[in-house]
Design a protein around this motif. Structure first.
Motif, PDB file in Angstrom:
ATOM      1  N   ALA A   1      -2.047 -46.884 111.054  1.00 25.70           N
ATOM      2  CA  ALA A   1       0.024 -46.179 109.560  1.00 25.70           C
ATOM      3  C   ALA A   1       0.322 -47.507 109.980  1.00 25.70           C
ATOM      4  O   ALA A   1       0.843 -48.731 111.178  1.00 25.70           O
ATOM      5  CB  ALA A   1      -0.356 -45.539 110.558  1.00 25.70           C
ATOM      6  N   GLY A   2       0.884 -47.804 108.676  1.00 22.48           N
ATOM      7  CA  GLY A   2       1.615 -49.271 108.916  1.00 22.48           C
ATOM      8  C   GLY A   2       2.818 -48.445 109.510  1.00 22.48           C
ATOM      9  O   GLY A   2       3.529 -47.215 109.682  1.00 22.48           O
ATOM     10  N   VAL A   3       3.860 -49.884 110.019  1.00 23.60           N
ATOM     11  CA  VAL A   3       4.901 -48.830 111.182  1.00 23.60           C
ATOM     12  C   VAL A   3       6.314 -48.639 110.498  1.00 23.60           C
ATOM     13  O   VAL A   3       6.655 -50.935 110.799  1.00 23.60           O
ATOM     14  CB  VAL A   3       4.480 -49.741 112.816  1.00 23.60           C
ATOM     15  CG1 VAL A   3       5.568 -49.096 114.103  1.00 23.60           C
ATOM     16  CG2 VAL A   3       3.401 -48.985 113.646  1.00 23.60           C
ATOM     17  N   LEU A   4       7.257 -48.802 110.796  1.00 19.10           N
ATOM     18  CA  LEU A   4       8.407 -48.634 110.111  1.00 19.10           C
ATOM     19  C   LEU A   4       9.504 -48.982 111.685  1.00 19.10           C
ATOM     20  O   LEU A   4       9.645 -48.335 112.018  1.00 19.10           O
ATOM     21  CB  LEU A   4       9.157 -47.622 109.243  1.00 19.10           C
ATOM     22  CG  LEU A   4      10.338 -48.165 108.601  1.00 19.10           C
ATOM     23  CD1 LEU A   4      10.599 -49.482 107.716  1.00 19.10           C
ATOM     24  CD2 LEU A   4      10.570 -46.825 107.174  1.00 19.10           C
ATOM     25  N   PHE A   5       9.813 -49.446 111.733  1.00 17.09           N
ATOM     26  CA  PHE A   5      11.200 -49.836 112.865  1.00 17.09           C
ATOM     27  C   PHE A   5      12.298 -49.450 112.145  1.00 17.09           C
ATOM     28  O   PHE A   5      12.988 -50.366 111.764  1.00 17.09           O
ATOM     29  CB  PHE A   5      10.964 -51.371 113.663  1.00 17.09           C
ATOM     30  CG  PHE A   5       9.277 -51.166 114.613  1.00 17.09           C
ATOM     31  CD1 PHE A   5       9.561 -50.565 115.878  1.00 17.09           C
ATOM     32  CD2 PHE A   5       8.664 -51.625 113.975  1.00 17.09           C
ATOM     33  CE1 PHE A   5       8.429 -50.931 116.832  1.00 17.09           C
ATOM     34  CE2 PHE A   5       7.164 -51.877 114.990  1.00 17.09           C
ATOM     35  CZ  PHE A   5       7.756 -51.337 115.480  1.00 17.09           C
TER      36      PHE A   5
END
Length: 283
Positions: A93-97
């Protein structure tokens, strides 16, 4: 100024932090507006003046450490919660910080790029500086192996969405005041603050995991400790589809991070300003 930055970048981190501490207190002494905002924002969050005063030196360190972080040698970094990044990446998955104006937010992206960027790069959102020399310096410093920079424009937002859909990482500061029309009014420490909706929009851009992160500045210039943890809304459910409810969930998450180390929050940041032409906050 560029020459000065290059000279400062060679100094040891303890020296830069000592200079920054002095710079912070000089700014405090010279600006009544700075003092009023600092005390008012800390009080709004329920903190006494001693916490606000403790943040004065930390704010100065935030400025003084930039030459080293942008142009100098790597600094010591510890990790707490890196396994959450590995688990998210393992799911493809993409990771949003999401990172508030807490501690050293520059180091969070740099540390990620150094440890994970070779296989999964990060794109960070930044607001270009107004001064041409500083704009070029910042753009160059934030573009490094495993780390890309996207401006706060429509093209920049498209770049972030593309990165997330490709399973890469994206980082931004959700407590940064957005332009008019790109946010909603939502409580932050009990006071209405114009809050970006971009965080929620990115979280809904396909298969995305949200992680909270912040870079703790260690004492005596010993480096930094990057903290990472999953985003867990207080109601126990997922991030809401409604922009106003999602903004509230994210603000609450940012408040929880700030409460971990209030002296390192940037209380002088004008968090409660209203963007030009924006409607007034609700009473």
């Amino acid at each position: 100024m560029l020459c000065l930055f290059r000279v400062l970048s060679w100094l040891p981190l303890p020296v830069l932090h000592a200079l920054g501490w002095c710079l912070g207190w000089l700014s405090f002494a010279l600006s009544g507006r700075y003092r009023r905002r600092l005390f008012a924002h800390a009080a709004q969050a329920g903190y006494p003046r001693r916490v606000a005063l403790a943040s004065v030196g930390e704010s100065g360190k935030l400025v003084a450490e930039l030459p080293r972080l942008w142009l100098g040698r790597p600094v010591p970094v510890q990790w707490v919660g890196a396994e959450h990044i590995e688990a998210s990446q393992g799911q493809g998955a993409g990771v949003l910080f999401l990172t508030p104006h807490l501690g050293c937010f520059e180091i969070t992206a740099q540390a990620y790029a150094q440890r994970f960027g070779a296989t999964n790069p990060m794109t960070v959102l930044f607001r270009p500086a107004r001064q041409p020399w500083l704009r070029d310096l910042v753009a160059g410093a934030r573009q490094r192996p495993g780390l890309f920079a996207a401006p706060t424009t429509l093209a920049g937002v498209k770049q972030l969405i593309k990165a997330l859909k490709a399973g890469q990482a994206v980082g931004l500061l959700p407590d940064q005041v957005p332009p008019e029309g790109l946010g909603v009014w939502s409580p932050f420490f009990g006071r209405e603050a114009y809050t970006m909706t971009l965080s929620a929009r990115l979280a809904q851009a396909g298969r995305v995991q949200i992680l909270l992160s912040w870079g703790e500045r260690l004492r005596w210039g010993r480096g930094y400790r990057v903290h990472v943890r999953p985003f867990e809304p207080l109601n126990g459910g997922p991030l809401a589809d409604d922009p106003a409810q999602a903004a509230l969930q994210i603000n609450k998450a940012m408040e929880a991070l700030v409460r971990e180390c209030p002296p390192q929050y940037l209380w002088s940041y004008d968090r409660y300003k209203a963007p030009r032409r924006a409607a007034a906050p609700p009473p």
